[in-house]
Scaffold this motif. Sequence first.
Motif, PDB file in Angstrom:
ATOM      1  N   ASN A 397     -25.628  -3.400   4.961  1.00 26.23           N
ATOM      2  CA  ASN A 397     -24.774  -4.572   4.784  1.00 26.23           C
ATOM      3  C   ASN A 397     -25.511  -5.816   4.311  1.00 26.23           C
ATOM      4  OD1 ASN A 397     -22.376  -3.240   5.720  1.00 26.23           O
ATOM      5  ND2 ASN A 397     -23.178  -3.411   7.809  1.00 26.23           N
ATOM      6  N   GLN A 398     -26.821  -5.715   4.108  1.00 26.39           N
ATOM      7  CA  GLN A 398     -27.573  -6.909   3.725  1.00 26.39           C
ATOM      8  C   GLN A 398     -27.151  -7.458   2.372  1.00 26.39           C
ATOM      9  OE1 GLN A 398     -31.821  -6.704   4.160  1.00 26.39           O
ATOM     10  NE2 GLN A 398     -31.701  -6.146   6.327  1.00 26.39           N
ATOM     11  N   ALA A 399     -26.666  -6.601   1.484  1.00 22.12           N
ATOM     12  CA  ALA A 399     -26.222  -7.091   0.177  1.00 22.12           C
ATOM     13  C   ALA A 399     -25.012  -8.015   0.319  1.00 22.12           C
ATOM     14  CB  ALA A 399     -25.877  -5.907  -0.733  1.00 22.12           C
ATOM     15  N   LEU A 400     -24.218  -7.820   1.375  1.00 22.02           N
ATOM     16  CA  LEU A 400     -23.060  -8.680   1.607  1.00 22.02           C
ATOM     17  C   LEU A 400     -23.454 -10.019   2.209  1.00 22.02           C
ATOM     18  CD1 LEU A 400     -20.665  -5.993   3.162  1.00 22.02           C
ATOM     19  CD2 LEU A 400     -20.705  -6.832   0.797  1.00 22.02           C
ATOM     20  N   ASP A 401     -24.628 -10.075   2.812  1.00 24.19           N
ATOM     21  CA  ASP A 401     -25.102 -11.302   3.470  1.00 24.19           C
ATOM     22  C   ASP A 401     -26.619 -11.277   3.539  1.00 24.19           C
ATOM     23  OD1 ASP A 401     -25.514 -13.577   5.063  1.00 24.19           O
ATOM     24  OD2 ASP A 401     -25.153 -12.467   6.920  1.00 24.19           O
ATOM     25  N   PRO A 402     -27.304 -11.602   2.449  1.00 29.77           N
ATOM     26  CA  PRO A 402     -28.766 -11.536   2.447  1.00 29.77           C
ATOM     27  C   PRO A 402     -29.429 -12.505   3.422  1.00 29.77           C
ATOM     28  CG  PRO A 402     -27.880 -11.659   0.211  1.00 29.77           C
ATOM     29  CD  PRO A 402     -26.752 -11.961   1.134  1.00 29.77           C
ATOM     30  N   LEU A 403     -28.709 -13.558   3.848  1.00 25.81           N
ATOM     31  CA  LEU A 403     -29.320 -14.607   4.664  1.00 25.81           C
ATOM     32  C   LEU A 403     -29.167 -14.383   6.167  1.00 25.81           C
ATOM     33  CD1 LEU A 403     -28.236 -17.749   2.591  1.00 25.81           C
ATOM     34  CD2 LEU A 403     -30.388 -16.462   2.480  1.00 25.81           C
ATOM     35  N   GLY A 404     -28.296 -13.488   6.582  1.00 28.56           N
ATOM     36  CA  GLY A 404     -28.088 -13.270   8.019  1.00 28.56           C
ATOM     37  C   GLY A 404     -27.397 -14.434   8.683  1.00 28.56           C
ATOM     38  N   GLN A 405     -26.271 -14.879   8.131  1.00 23.91           N
ATOM     39  CA  GLN A 405     -25.502 -15.996   8.679  1.00 23.91           C
ATOM     40  C   GLN A 405     -24.173 -15.493   9.251  1.00 23.91           C
ATOM     41  OE1 GLN A 405     -25.131 -18.396   5.155  1.00 23.91           O
ATOM     42  NE2 GLN A 405     -26.945 -19.622   5.646  1.00 23.91           N
ATOM     43  N   ILE A 406     -23.772 -16.080  10.363  1.00 23.55           N
ATOM     44  CA  ILE A 406     -22.503 -15.702  10.974  1.00 23.55           C
ATOM     45  C   ILE A 406     -21.347 -16.163  10.087  1.00 23.55           C
ATOM     46  CG2 ILE A 406     -21.013 -15.981  12.994  1.00 23.55           C
ATOM     47  CD1 ILE A 406     -23.531 -14.300  13.471  1.00 23.55           C
ATOM     48  N   GLN A 407     -20.391 -15.268   9.886  1.00 21.57           N
ATOM     49  CA  GLN A 407     -19.237 -15.564   9.033  1.00 21.57           C
ATOM     50  C   GLN A 407     -17.957 -15.288   9.826  1.00 21.57           C
ATOM     51  OE1 GLN A 407     -19.376 -13.345   5.358  1.00 21.57           O
ATOM     52  NE2 GLN A 407     -21.544 -13.785   4.997  1.00 21.57           N
ATOM     53  N   THR A 408     -17.297 -16.342  10.309  1.00 17.65           N
ATOM     54  CA  THR A 408     -16.065 -16.164  11.085  1.00 17.65           C
ATOM     55  C   THR A 408     -14.860 -16.822  10.422  1.00 17.65           C
ATOM     56  OG1 THR A 408     -16.574 -18.115  12.445  1.00 17.65           O
ATOM     57  CG2 THR A 408     -17.315 -15.969  13.265  1.00 17.65           C
ATOM     58  N   GLY A 409     -14.974 -17.171   9.138  1.00 20.59           N
ATOM     59  CA  GLY A 409     -13.875 -17.787   8.422  1.00 20.59           C
ATOM     60  C   GLY A 409     -13.413 -16.966   7.244  1.00 20.59           C
ATOM     61  N   THR A 410     -12.565 -17.573   6.430  1.00 19.68           N
ATOM     62  CA  THR A 410     -12.105 -17.000   5.167  1.00 19.68           C
ATOM     63  C   THR A 410     -12.512 -17.950   4.059  1.00 19.68           C
ATOM     64  OG1 THR A 410     -10.198 -16.011   6.278  1.00 19.68           O
ATOM     65  CG2 THR A 410     -10.102 -16.155   3.878  1.00 19.68           C
ATOM     66  N   TYR A 411     -13.147 -17.428   3.024  1.00 16.86           N
ATOM     67  CA  TYR A 411     -13.756 -18.286   2.009  1.00 16.86           C
ATOM     68  C   TYR A 411     -13.407 -17.778   0.608  1.00 16.86           C
ATOM     69  CZ  TYR A 411     -16.678 -17.841   6.206  1.00 16.86           C
ATOM     70  OH  TYR A 411     -17.112 -17.697   7.494  1.00 16.86           O
ATOM     71  N   GLN A 412     -13.500 -18.693  -0.324  1.00 20.48           N
ATOM     72  CA  GLN A 412     -13.358 -18.286  -1.714  1.00 20.48           C
ATOM     73  C   GLN A 412     -14.688 -17.755  -2.244  1.00 20.48           C
ATOM     74  OE1 GLN A 412     -11.945 -21.806  -3.752  1.00 20.48           O
ATOM     75  NE2 GLN A 412      -9.787 -21.279  -3.396  1.00 20.48           N
ATOM     76  N   ARG A 413     -14.601 -16.799  -3.164  1.00 16.37           N
ATOM     77  CA  ARG A 413     -15.759 -16.360  -3.913  1.00 16.37           C
ATOM     78  C   ARG A 413     -15.275 -15.903  -5.283  1.00 16.37           C
ATOM     79  NH1 ARG A 413     -16.758 -11.020  -4.758  1.00 16.37           N
ATOM     80  NH2 ARG A 413     -15.489  -9.512  -3.584  1.00 16.37           N
ATOM     81  N   THR A 414     -16.196 -15.692  -6.185  1.00 15.63           N
ATOM     82  CA  THR A 414     -15.841 -15.216  -7.530  1.00 15.63           C
ATOM     83  C   THR A 414     -16.200 -13.748  -7.651  1.00 15.63           C
ATOM     84  OG1 THR A 414     -17.983 -16.061  -8.287  1.00 15.63           O
ATOM     85  CG2 THR A 414     -16.063 -17.438  -8.680  1.00 15.63           C
ATOM     86  N   ASN A 415     -15.274 -12.973  -8.212  1.00 16.09           N
ATOM     87  CA  ASN A 415     -15.535 -11.545  -8.382  1.00 16.09           C
ATOM     88  C   ASN A 415     -16.230 -11.281  -9.713  1.00 16.09           C
ATOM     89  OD1 ASN A 415     -13.561 -11.645 -10.357  1.00 16.09           O
ATOM     90  ND2 ASN A 415     -11.993 -10.642  -9.113  1.00 16.09           N
ATOM     91  N   ALA A 416     -16.428 -10.007 -10.027  1.00 14.76           N
ATOM     92  CA  ALA A 416     -17.163  -9.639 -11.240  1.00 14.76           C
ATOM     93  C   ALA A 416     -16.465 -10.099 -12.509  1.00 14.76           C
ATOM     94  CB  ALA A 416     -17.366  -8.123 -11.270  1.00 14.76           C
ATOM     95  N   GLN A 417     -15.161 -10.304 -12.428  1.00 17.79           N
ATOM     96  CA  GLN A 417     -14.407 -10.761 -13.590  1.00 17.79           C
ATOM     97  C   GLN A 417     -14.324 -12.287 -13.666  1.00 17.79           C
ATOM     98  OE1 GLN A 417     -13.081  -8.253 -11.450  1.00 17.79           O
ATOM     99  NE2 GLN A 417     -14.129  -6.818 -12.856  1.00 17.79           N
ATOM    100  N   GLY A 418     -15.001 -12.968 -12.731  1.00 23.71           N
ATOM    101  CA  GLY A 418     -14.993 -14.422 -12.731  1.00 23.71           C
ATOM    102  C   GLY A 418     -13.779 -15.025 -12.067  1.00 23.71           C
TER     103      GLY A 418
END
Length: 619
Positions: A397-418
């Motif tokens: 799972n490190q590729a999903l979170d390389p930094l080791g930070q707790i994630q308890t929310g919902t966030y925006q991100r950009t997919n492969a199609q931008g």
Amino acid sequence: MNFKIKHIWVGLISATLIATSCNDEFLNTQPLGQVSEAAVWRDAGLAEAFVTDIYAGLGQGGFSEQALASLTDEAIFTHPGRNINVVTEARSNPETPGWIDATRGWVNMYNGLRAANIAIQNLSNPQFENVGGIVDRLLGEATFMRAYFHQQLLRNYGGVPIADRAYTLEEETYELPRNTFSEVVEFIVQDLDRAAQLLDGHNLARGRANRIAALALKSRVLIYAASDLHDMAVASGKSSVISGYQNKELIGYTSGSRAERLQRAKAAAKAVLDIADGNMLNLTEPLAHDEAVQVYINNSLSRGGGEAEMIFGRYFLAQKPEAGGRQGLFNGPNGYNNWAGNTPVQLLIDDYAMMDGTPFDWDNPAHDAAPYQGREPRFYATFLYDGAQWKPRSPANQALDPLGQIQTGTYQRTNAQGQVVSHFGLDTRNSPIEDWNGSYTGYYIRKFVEPDPNFVDQNTWQEIPWPNIRFTEVIFNYAEACIFLGEDAEARNWLNKIRFRAGLPALTESGDDLKMAFINEKRKEMVHEEQRYYDARRWMIAPQTLGRQANGISITGVFKPGQSLSVYRYDPDVYTYSYEVIDIDPGKENRLWLDKMYWMPIQFQEMQRNANLVQNPGY
């Protein structure tokens, strides 16, 4: 209480004890791998093994999968079907009392008392030499454990039948009435004074009862006895359930001086403070923030100086896998393949102050915009919150979170199609890793979880001990007695030792304001240490605290103009975060306080066994 047991079987380190009165010919041969009861008390090593086994009554300490914290306004239990809701929704009754762990169960405690009494009876007339004081030490340990088990019964059920000896088949009756609350208190105190005398100079190593443990437990018993709940005049004025109870002597004092009880509690606590030291309690000003965080972590781990905090603990070894060594698995984030069992509620989070000692306030725009910034050091040592730095994820799972930070929310991100899409945090109930184990509150407990990144919590066992009694509790016992005796300056002096260690400025309050500050200080310092469950009851603040609906946080992260990320990370320069406090769905847990919950019910089967038992009020 039912003593209709002919034989007692107790597991030993290397032998099994069998008590028998049979004289049949074939029993004259000693079975291999077993030792007769008579032989045990002629041999110092076997006697020590028997006494060691009495400690099994401590169970896993407070490190069961379900924590007592989840029966309070500290946490909520994530998983269904464990009878936690029976307690938090005030549905307890003699037939269905709800979840009771091994350290609070009536039968378990009386089994422990029987074993302690067998040891006390045999060691009082020893058949082996007191070389090195071994007889005194073992007798002191057994006497301490008898007091400890009685104390557990007292603070959960009120007055109980005192078990002052091991009963036999020749008794006229086994249906003993409950002793009064005051009688049980005095019996425990007598045992602890005796244990302290016998253990003086013994058991300086960890894990066993010693003189300081006996004196510290005495301070707990006496400050509880001096509390509102156990002063029947005070308690009756606060609860109609108590005022209408016909057997008040079973749950508290119907006469006598509360001031005298407070003086006894104060003296008992001071006796410990005069001969023992905790960790970093000699400061004259607050510790720096980062140092205070680490000191509190060390105290909870019982290492790095934190060993000085432990007065009486339940220890664990990785080489001997036990449930108590799996707190990382039980409580850790689901995004780390853990079970998220006992998760902190927002009510608790909000009680942690800002770094300057001022209260946290959602109506303050700065606090509302960044609720996890600038908080007091114990906050960071106690919780895992959105954006908190934690361990590396598993390799998968490190590729999903390389930094080791707790994630308890919902966030925006950009997919492969931008495209901008929603990303559900890895530690939420919508996690792409383990969506069934996520926190309902948006938080996880960090305290008592091994921080070493080499520990993969789901596959390894911790060696963090459970604090049955730690030094700081005794300070709180002393300060509480001082406050209720009107000795505010002395109380502030000791409370500020704790606050300086926690990186906070000194308290200046007096009177009722100091009482409230004390309650809040103990709530934070002793979180998840099974203090709140009893404190909220004995202070009679449970209707206003434990009766509140559990709540949590809903977090969203939206891209700031011109920003994008394909792999989410916590970053206030990239995201605008918003926070909304939410109540836990009543379908999950609908908390309620009723005054019968001040005590546990005596279970139906015990009432059936013993016609002389009187049930607790409200049941």
